[in-house]
Design an enzyme around this catalytic site. Structure first.
Site, PDB file in Angstrom:
ATOM      1  N   HIS A 135      -1.708   6.170  26.692  1.00 50.90           N
ATOM      2  CA  HIS A 135      -1.883   7.671  25.859  1.00 50.90           C
ATOM      3  C   HIS A 135      -0.435   8.330  26.043  1.00 50.90           C
ATOM      4  O   HIS A 135      -0.605   9.531  25.416  1.00 50.90           O
ATOM      5  CB  HIS A 135      -3.164   8.556  25.555  1.00 50.90           C
ATOM      6  CG  HIS A 135      -3.226   9.641  24.719  1.00 50.90           C
ATOM      7  ND1 HIS A 135      -2.895   9.119  23.477  1.00 50.90           N
ATOM      8  CD2 HIS A 135      -3.784  10.298  24.622  1.00 50.90           C
ATOM      9  CE1 HIS A 135      -3.405   9.681  22.384  1.00 50.90           C
ATOM     10  NE2 HIS A 135      -3.852  10.940  23.615  1.00 50.90           N
ATOM     11  N   HIS A 151      -4.797  13.260  30.285  1.00 48.48           N
ATOM     12  CA  HIS A 151      -3.681  13.383  28.664  1.00 48.48           C
ATOM     13  C   HIS A 151      -2.530  12.300  29.365  1.00 48.48           C
ATOM     14  O   HIS A 151      -2.152  13.344  29.767  1.00 48.48           O
ATOM     15  CB  HIS A 151      -3.880  14.115  27.420  1.00 48.48           C
ATOM     16  CG  HIS A 151      -4.532  13.630  26.262  1.00 48.48           C
ATOM     17  ND1 HIS A 151      -5.750  13.734  26.248  1.00 48.48           N
ATOM     18  CD2 HIS A 151      -4.303  14.017  25.305  1.00 48.48           C
ATOM     19  CE1 HIS A 151      -6.138  14.151  24.935  1.00 48.48           C
ATOM     20  NE2 HIS A 151      -5.159  13.803  24.274  1.00 48.48           N
ATOM     21  N   SER A 200      -6.296  17.810  29.790  1.00 48.17           N
ATOM     22  CA  SER A 200      -4.947  18.273  29.438  1.00 48.17           C
ATOM     23  C   SER A 200      -3.918  17.856  31.109  1.00 48.17           C
ATOM     24  O   SER A 200      -5.163  18.417  31.777  1.00 48.17           O
ATOM     25  CB  SER A 200      -4.347  19.106  28.490  1.00 48.17           C
ATOM     26  OG  SER A 200      -3.676  20.079  29.259  1.00 48.17           O
ATOM     27  N   GLU A 230     -10.899   7.758  21.841  1.00 51.47           N
ATOM     28  CA  GLU A 230     -10.295   9.370  22.396  1.00 51.47           C
ATOM     29  C   GLU A 230     -11.524  10.592  22.644  1.00 51.47           C
ATOM     30  O   GLU A 230     -11.930  11.406  21.635  1.00 51.47           O
ATOM     31  CB  GLU A 230      -9.100  10.502  22.430  1.00 51.47           C
ATOM     32  CG  GLU A 230      -7.715   9.954  21.610  1.00 51.47           C
ATOM     33  CD  GLU A 230      -6.594  10.717  21.459  1.00 51.47           C
ATOM     34  OE1 GLU A 230      -6.617  11.883  21.805  1.00 51.47           O
ATOM     35  OE2 GLU A 230      -6.214  10.982  21.136  1.00 51.47           O
ATOM     36  N   TYR A 279     -10.940  10.624  17.600  1.00 54.14           N
ATOM     37  CA  TYR A 279     -11.776  11.825  19.186  1.00 54.14           C
ATOM     38  C   TYR A 279     -13.091  11.624  18.949  1.00 54.14           C
ATOM     39  O   TYR A 279     -13.548  11.221  17.524  1.00 54.14           O
ATOM     40  CB  TYR A 279     -11.383  13.118  18.688  1.00 54.14           C
ATOM     41  CG  TYR A 279     -10.257  12.670  19.580  1.00 54.14           C
ATOM     42  CD1 TYR A 279      -9.899  14.120  20.983  1.00 54.14           C
ATOM     43  CD2 TYR A 279      -9.154  13.060  18.998  1.00 54.14           C
ATOM     44  CE1 TYR A 279      -8.789  13.983  21.615  1.00 54.14           C
ATOM     45  CE2 TYR A 279      -7.905  13.384  19.279  1.00 54.14           C
ATOM     46  CZ  TYR A 279      -7.630  13.850  20.477  1.00 54.14           C
ATOM     47  OH  TYR A 279      -6.629  14.244  21.169  1.00 54.14           O
ATOM     48  N   ASP A 328      18.108   2.009  32.603  1.00 55.61           N
ATOM     49  CA  ASP A 328      17.352   3.332  32.091  1.00 55.61           C
ATOM     50  C   ASP A 328      15.772   2.622  32.697  1.00 55.61           C
ATOM     51  O   ASP A 328      14.937   4.525  31.662  1.00 55.61           O
ATOM     52  CB  ASP A 328      18.460   2.912  30.664  1.00 55.61           C
ATOM     53  CG  ASP A 328      18.081   1.585  30.362  1.00 55.61           C
ATOM     54  OD1 ASP A 328      16.544   1.037  30.519  1.00 55.61           O
ATOM     55  OD2 ASP A 328      18.056   1.189  28.900  1.00 55.61           O
ATOM     56  N   SER A 343      15.072   3.699  35.447  1.00 60.32           N
ATOM     57  CA  SER A 343      14.983   4.854  36.517  1.00 60.32           C
ATOM     58  C   SER A 343      14.503   6.032  36.080  1.00 60.32           C
ATOM     59  O   SER A 343      15.102   6.479  35.279  1.00 60.32           O
ATOM     60  CB  SER A 343      15.924   4.430  37.121  1.00 60.32           C
ATOM     61  OG  SER A 343      16.563   2.689  37.593  1.00 60.32           O
ATOM     62  N   THR A 365      17.564   8.291  35.702  1.00 65.69           N
ATOM     63  CA  THR A 365      18.463   8.450  34.891  1.00 65.69           C
ATOM     64  C   THR A 365      18.042   8.500  33.454  1.00 65.69           C
ATOM     65  O   THR A 365      16.746   8.647  33.538  1.00 65.69           O
ATOM     66  CB  THR A 365      19.202   6.943  34.577  1.00 65.69           C
ATOM     67  OG1 THR A 365      18.197   5.813  34.157  1.00 65.69           O
ATOM     68  CG2 THR A 365      19.621   6.312  35.573  1.00 65.69           C
TER      69      THR A 365
END
Ligand SMILES: *[C@@H]1O[C@H](CO)[C@@H](O)[C@H](O)[C@H]1NC(C)=O
Ligand SMILES: *[C@@H]1O[C@H](CO)[C@@H](O)[C@H](O)[C@H]1NC(C)=O
Ligand SMILES: *[C@@H]1O[C@H](CO)[C@@H](O)[C@H](O)[C@H]1NC(C)=O
Ligand SMILES: *[C@@H]1O[C@H](CO)[C@@H](O)[C@H](O)[C@H]1NC(C)=O
Ligand SMILES: *[C@@H]1O[C@H](CO)[C@@H](O)[C@H](O)[C@H]1NC(C)=O
Length: 730
Positions: A140, A249, A300, A486, A526, A659, A661, A664
């Site tokens: 998600h 979420h 949330s 969800e 949902y 990239d 990581s 970065t």
């Protein structure tokens, strides 16, 4: 070192060999004796109950111009990479049956994605990996490229069905299963459970409180804080993987984010894999750790809760809007200084709990492996209520409050949550453009005021799925309920309870650990409880099959659980097969145009140089003349970025970050003249080794030879800079 062939063994060699065998035997006996003396270990002679395999593969799509999937915000298109996206697969075989669970760093699994993965698996493995024994679940994250859907609503919000987006997902998922398949070996699984606080809050408490009092009183929270973790080991007891479920979420990264990111759950996986295999680059550890989504529908990670951004005051409790500015001004905030910091904190919390559960996991999972799956026409399920009345699900439709969005990311128009009456203004526009909903659909969805009657919209393809997947996998007494959407906290509890009851009905699963794997197999928005549906906040307005959606799922999943308990999953009817659309899929994005560069510049040239010296904790930054990353094609298992360190003795460069990581950030910007820049930031860790470094960027640009496009690779390298000892800043 060539062997001398045909030579008879000398008596000395024979003697040595006999001695060697004798000594080995003696040591084995000694070790065995010592082992049984001091360490209980696994019961002697009991073979590992399963074959287990784990695998991970990069599934990152083009990190440019594609809409990010989640907030349905058309301006939120990809413009670089914070962390890469991975698919992580776990295979368990009990000698008779096999199941596959895959957790993917995507917003959700779409029906199209699942069907394409199943087709690819069939081509490769025949009947081994099928609709019933393979479950795919999305973490998600709202920061992965969209465009992998075949239903019109999702195609509209992600600029169509994009080959360039779905291809890397299908290949990455299949590859993760290939790797897991190739790694199958005798092994064991241990389970552990624990609670994690301070990492999720209910974002629709008004809906939750509409659930019956006596039901709420059974729980001390309005979110589930449980984490279930499975620890996978080989026959020697060495850990090879961890698979966990936690309900929150993956929206620590906000709608303002433009970087591809695996968000908080991905960061937890990143930390756990790094913890088990510290020397490996991200995405290359032998250990595979997946953090799967669960009943996160109303949960949330923005734990400081919502407030009005303009005034600092509390938002309205019922409709999450602000006196000035309405819905848009009411936003929830995470625990950190900014969204990156919030992602870090929530991810770290989840990782730490998982590490603890992993270390203490001693309860072994034994028994058989089962899987049950059905396709269901969700528009017409008859649901028997407790009072024996019969009700039914509806054709899909979205309510007005769907357009309000949530406090994790609000809509741009003047919709608010909690609307139980339509707005004549928007209804008028809807009727003029799309036609009014039928009376039957209006009736069925009551009290939801219908904004989009998607079940009655078929052009150019149906707007929403009618046929959905229900699926349960069991590993011994652990049941994984793959839910196609969800599901909210309380709805998830009701579903788990129904499944546990049915599994226990025959005595085989007296004490099942039931967990929900969210965002699985097909996306249907949902699933709220009937009571939550009545107040029509965002989650209720997005419960697309009407007020009895949960009732229908409970019935269908209970049916699967009963079939598993009675060991008759083979007799379950498969149900109606979902469509696989060949025509009328559309692509509004189109191919990326040829790149331009500054007149006197070259691709890969440095526009803004690094500083000569940084301290630990600083951010090193360099900007290159760049091509559009979409011209780099399939970017899986590659990197647009390298941070390299020089070994002063040998002058050799060692790769320290890609990239993928966390440290970065690869940021890509294009102007109106199709000239683009790539900025690479290295957020230098406070424990980075002191020394000389450089930053490199790799890409491709497109040019035209007459009418023929030519793709050319380029690279750029910064000046060498030094990192010196910093001071601790936090
Ligand atoms: C939200 O609810 C409050 C009452 O709680 C009401 O005053 C306000 O008008 C509502 N806002 C909208 C936009 O519906
Ligand atoms: C939304 O905006 C439109 C146009 O300005 C207006 O007619 C309508 O009443 C508004 N709706 C609400 C609920 O404020
Ligand atoms: C739908 O309901 C409205 C209002 O109840 C009614 O006027 C209309 O005739 C109905 N339409 C159909 C097609 O039955
Ligand atoms: C390109 O030329 C302009 C002026 O002609 C100059 O200011 C600029 O530094 C040059 N850029 C590069 C990258 O050489
Ligand atoms: C690229 O960088 C140069 C130099 O910093 C700047 O002038 C230009 O506006 C940038 N272009 C884009 C598209 O960001």
């Amino acid at each position: 070192m060539a062997a001398r062939k045909g030579r008879a063994l000398s008596s000395l060699e024979v003697t040595l060999a006999v001695l060697f065998v004798a000594m080995t035997t003696v040591s084995i006996v000694l070790i065995a004796t010592r082992a049984t003396d001091t360490c209980p270990g696994p019961p002697p002679g009991r073979a590992p109950p399963f074959l287990v395999g784990v695998g991970r593969a990069d599934c990152t799509g083009p990190p440019a111009e594609l809409p990010l999937m989640g907030y349905a915000n058309p301006q939120q298109t990809a413009a670089g990479i914070h962390t890469r996206l991975f698919s992580r697969a776990f295979i368990v075989d009990d000698g008779r049956r096999r199941v596959v669970f895959v957790s993917v760093d995507v917003g959700m699994i779409s029906q199209r994605l699942r069907l394409e993965v199943l087709n690819a698996l069939r081509a490769k493995y025949g009947d081994l990996y099928r609709r019933d024994n393979v479950a795919l679940s999305g973490t998600h994250t709202h920061s992965g490229p969209g465009g992998y859907f075949q239903y019109t609503l999702f195609m509209i919000s992600s600029k169509g069905y994009l080959e360039s987006s779905i291809r890397p997902l299908v290949k990455g998922i299949v590859k993760s299963i290939d790797v897991a398949h190739g790694s199958l070996r005798p092994g064991r699984i241990y389970k552990n459970r624990g609670r994690l606080g301070a990492s999720g809050v209910n974002r629709s408490p008004h809906s939750y409180r509409n659930n019956p009092r006596q039901e709420r009183d059974r729980y001390d929270r309005d979110v589930d804080q449980d984490m279930l973790l499975l620890k996978f080991t080989d026959a020697d007891g060495d850990g090879i993987g961890a698979l966990s479920w936690f309900a929150v979420h993956a929206v620590s990264m906000k709608t303002s984010n433009r970087l591809v990111s695996a968000d908080n759950m991905g960061y937890a996986a990143y930390l756990m894999e790094n913890h088990k295999d510290p020397s490996a680059l991200p995405g290359q550890a032998a250990f595979v750790a997946a953090f799967s989504s669960s009943n996160l529908g109303d949960v949330s990670p923005n734990v400081r809760g919502p407030r009005c951004v303009n005034s600092g005051l509390a938002c309205d409790y019922l409709n999450s809007s602000c006196p000035e500015g309405g819905t848009k001004e009411c936003q929830a905030f995470g625990p950190g200084e900014d969204m990156f910091d919030s992602t870090r904190i929530i991810g770290l919390n989840i990782f730490r709990k998982a590490r603890e559960l992993y270390a203490d996991a001693t309860e072994e999972v034994t028994g058989s492996v089962q899987s049950a799956h059905q396709w269901v026409d969700m528009t017409d399920v008859v649901v028997r209520l407790d009072d024996a009345r019969e009700v039914a699900t509806c054709k899909p439709a979205l309510g007005h409050s769907f357009a309000a969005g949530t406090t994790d990311g609000g809509g741009d128009l003047n919709f608010t949550q909690g609307a139980v009456e339509g707005d004549p203004f928007w209804d008028g526009i809807r009727d003029a453009l799309l036609g009014p909903p039928s009376n039957q659909t209006r009736e069925c969805h009551r009290p939801k005021p219908i904004l989009f009657s998607t079940g009655e919209m078929k052009w150019p393809l149906p707007w929403h799925p009618e046929i959905i997947d229900v699926q349960i996998l069991t590993l011994g007494s652990v049941a994984v309920v793959a839910v196609p959407g969800e599901i909210t906290t309380m709805a998830g509890r009701r579903l788990r309870e129904a499944v546990r009851r049915e599994l226990g009905s025959e005595g085989a699963f007296s004490d099942a650990d039931v967990t929900i794997a969210g965002l699985s197999n097909v996306y249907t928005h949902y699933i709220t409880t009937y009571e939550e549906y009545q107040v029509q906040r965002y989650e209720g307005a997005s419960t697309i099959y009407g007020p009895h959606t949960l009732g229908a799922y409970v019935q269908k999943f209970a049916g699967l659980a009963r079939a598993i308990a009675q060991d008759r999953v083979g007799s379950l009817p498969p149900g109606p097969e979902p469509p696989f659309f060949q025509k009328n899929l559309f692509d509004l994005l189109g191919a990326a145009k040829a790149d331009r560069k500054p007149d006197n510049g070259t691709f890969g040239e440095v526009l803004r140089q690094v500083l000569p010296v940084y301290r630990q904790g600083d951010v090193a930054s360099v900007t290159f003349v760049a091509g559009n990353p979409r011209h780099s094609g399939d970017v899986r298992d590659r990197s647009f970025v390298a941070v390299e360190m020089r070994d002063d003795a040998s002058d050799a460069w060692t790769l320290v970050h890609t990239d993928a990581s966390w440290e970065t950030r690869f940021l890509w910007l294009k102007d109106r003249n199709r000239r683009s820049n790539a900025t690479v930031e290295w957020h230098i860790p406070i424990d980075a080794a002191v020394g000389a470094y450089r930053i490199r960027h790799f890409g491709h640009f497109k040019s035209m030879k007459g009418l023929r496009p030519v793709i050319t690779p380029y690279q750029g390298t910064s000046d060498v800079f030094r990192v010196t000892a910093g001071f601790y800043r936090r």
